[in-house]
Design an enzyme around this catalytic site. Structure first.
Site, PDB file in Angstrom:
ATOM      1  N   MET A   1      30.018   8.517   5.180  1.00 22.87           N
ATOM      2  CA  MET A   1      31.282   8.400   4.457  1.00 22.87           C
ATOM      3  C   MET A   1      31.666   6.917   4.349  1.00 22.87           C
ATOM      4  SD  MET A   1      33.500  11.759   5.328  1.00 22.87           S
ATOM      5  CE  MET A   1      34.133  11.273   6.911  1.00 22.87           C
TER       6      MET A   1
ATOM      7  N   GLY B   1      26.424   2.281  14.408  1.00 20.62           N
ATOM      8  CA  GLY B   1      25.959   3.662  14.580  1.00 20.62           C
ATOM      9  C   GLY B   1      25.281   4.149  13.297  1.00 20.62           C
ATOM     10  N   HIS B   2      25.933   3.882  12.150  1.00 23.83           N
ATOM     11  CA  HIS B   2      25.306   4.262  10.867  1.00 23.83           C
ATOM     12  C   HIS B   2      24.011   3.472  10.666  1.00 23.83           C
ATOM     13  CE1 HIS B   2      29.690   4.964   9.819  1.00 23.83           C
ATOM     14  NE2 HIS B   2      29.149   6.132   9.537  1.00 23.83           N
TER      15      HIS B   2
ATOM     16  N   GLN C   1      36.536  17.918   3.932  1.00 21.35           N
ATOM     17  CA  GLN C   1      36.377  18.060   5.387  1.00 21.35           C
ATOM     18  C   GLN C   1      37.559  17.487   6.162  1.00 21.35           C
ATOM     19  OE1 GLN C   1      32.617  15.581   5.276  1.00 21.35           O
ATOM     20  NE2 GLN C   1      33.319  14.950   7.273  1.00 21.35           N
TER      21      GLN C   1
ATOM     22  N   SER D   1      32.552   4.489  16.270  1.00 15.08           N
ATOM     23  CA  SER D   1      33.174   5.392  15.294  1.00 15.08           C
ATOM     24  C   SER D   1      34.002   4.550  14.337  1.00 15.08           C
ATOM     25  CB  SER D   1      34.085   6.383  16.020  1.00 15.08           C
ATOM     26  OG  SER D   1      35.015   6.948  15.108  1.00 15.08           O
ATOM     27  N   SER D   2      34.050   4.978  13.089  1.00 13.53           N
ATOM     28  CA  SER D   2      34.873   4.252  12.110  1.00 13.53           C
ATOM     29  C   SER D   2      36.331   4.228  12.557  1.00 13.53           C
ATOM     30  CB  SER D   2      34.789   4.939  10.744  1.00 13.53           C
ATOM     31  OG  SER D   2      33.448   5.134  10.401  1.00 13.53           O
TER      32      SER D   2
HETATM   33  O1  PAF Z   1      29.190  12.381   9.536  1.00  8.05           O
HETATM   34  C1  PAF Z   1      29.671  12.067   8.420  1.00  8.05           C
HETATM   35  O2  PAF Z   1      29.843  10.891   8.091  1.00  8.05           O
HETATM   36  C2  PAF Z   1      30.067  13.158   7.434  1.00  8.05           C
HETATM   37  O3  PAF Z   1      30.579  14.266   8.091  1.00  8.05           O
HETATM   38  C3  PAF Z   1      28.914  13.564   6.496  1.00  8.05           C
HETATM   39  C4  PAF Z   1      27.741  14.179   7.244  1.00  8.05           C
HETATM   40  C5  PAF Z   1      28.436  12.357   5.707  1.00  8.05           C
HETATM   41  C6  PAF Z   1      29.411  14.617   5.495  1.00  8.05           C
HETATM   42  O4  PAF Z   1      30.485  14.144   4.760  1.00  8.05           O
END
Ligand code: PAF
Length: 292
Positions: free
Chosen positions: A39, A45-46, A70, A194-195
């Site tokens: 997102m 982490g990403h 979500q 975490s963001s």
């Molecule tokens: O973990 C996330 O960043 C989100 O939940 C994902 C998997 C990209 C779905 O929007």
């Protein structure tokens, strides 16, 4: 090591048709294709997910889409960090081949009427505290996987329940993709990246480190044979309260694969927690190895 020019750029596509066009050409050339759904608001982490993808796949797509479905009413959708320019630069520097950054209207056009629900596994833990959250995750992940049709998709263990929900979804819907789990990246004091950490005050940030410490101790107590109800979890809840978390959504031990409740670590288990510091909700989890 080759230096990266300042002008490193990454191609950006915004529609499923463009994404499919690129992926089709790569596949025709015999490349293994990796997808890292995110997102945005990219942190280390990403980037660990991206590095894992680049190490294993000849071509890597990262998606950035802040998925409205979500987030529940009153959650942090509006203030979720968004900086596509900065994220694109970081991805270009790492050598990612394509960024898929669709609009909300493209993903959810007028008339969109389908929701993917992963029953059971998506209902407890965060599912109980964030009604509809995993429906939103499962729906958008199904869309992203079917749009890109990668060979491998990468998800972090930090969102452990999400990871298990996605594995189930892929299995149940016969989506031909391997789901690869990447271990949580932590700050030096153990706080999972975490963001949302950006929004912690210095005082909250100091308290936040206790989450990892308590989870590690609970996992060690379970591994040493204490039962969840009678020993380790009760101890952990008291420790979290004493550390200064303003609310505890849950601290639970679950089967590592099915996420069903367990009392002991006779099979691989996971301790999972969600806690609050003011307006910020933090989640984390820790593996418990079988008691032997
Ligand atoms: O973990 C996330 O960043 C989100 O939940 C994902 C998997 C990209 C779905 O929007």
């Amino acid at each position: 090591m080759a230096s990266v020019p300042d002008s490193a750029e990454i191609p950006i596509v915004r529609t499923v048709a463009e994404l499919r066009g690129r992926v089709k050409a790569w596949r025709a050339a015999g490349a293994v294709i990796g997808l890292v759904p995110t997102m945005g608001g990219l942190h280390d982490g990403h980037l660990a997910l991206v590095r894992a993808a680049l190490a294993a796949c000849g071509r890597v797509v990262v998606s950035i889409f802040v998925n409205p479905t979500q987030f529940g009413p009153g959650e942090d959708f509006a203030r979720y960090p968004r900086n596509e320019t900065q994220d694109a630069k970081r991805l270009a520097e790492l050598g990612v081949h394509l960024l898929f950054a669709p609009s909300a209207e493209h993903i959810y056009p007028d008339g969109f009427a389908t929701t993917v629900t992963v029953k059971g596994m998506g209902e407890g833990l965060c599912g109980a505290h964030r009604p509809g959250h995993f429906d939103g995750v499962a729906t958008v992940v199904a869309k992203l996987l079917l749009a890109a049709l990668p060979d491998v998709a990468y998800f972090g263990e930090k969102d452990y329940q999400q990871l298990q929900v996605i594995k189930r979804l892929v299995l149940d819907l016969d989506i031909p993709v391997a789901v690869e789990a990447v271990p949580t990246v932590r700050e030096a004091d153990g706080l999972a990246l975490s963001s949302r950490n950006l929004y912690l005050s210095p005082e909250e940030r100091a308290i936040a480190a206790a989450l990892n410490r308590v989870l590690a101790e609970v996992a060690a107590r379970l591994a040493a044979g204490k039962t969840a109800g009678a020993g380790a979890i009760a101890w952990g809840l008291k420790e979290l309260e004493a550390a200064g978390f303003t609310r505890i959504d849950y601290l639970e031990v679950r089967d590592a694969e099915t996420l069903g409740p367990v009392e002991t670590a006779a099979r691989p288990a996971r301790v999972l927690a969600a806690v609050w510091l003011g307006q910020i909700r933090l989640i984390d989890n820790m593996a418990v190895e079988p008691a032997g």
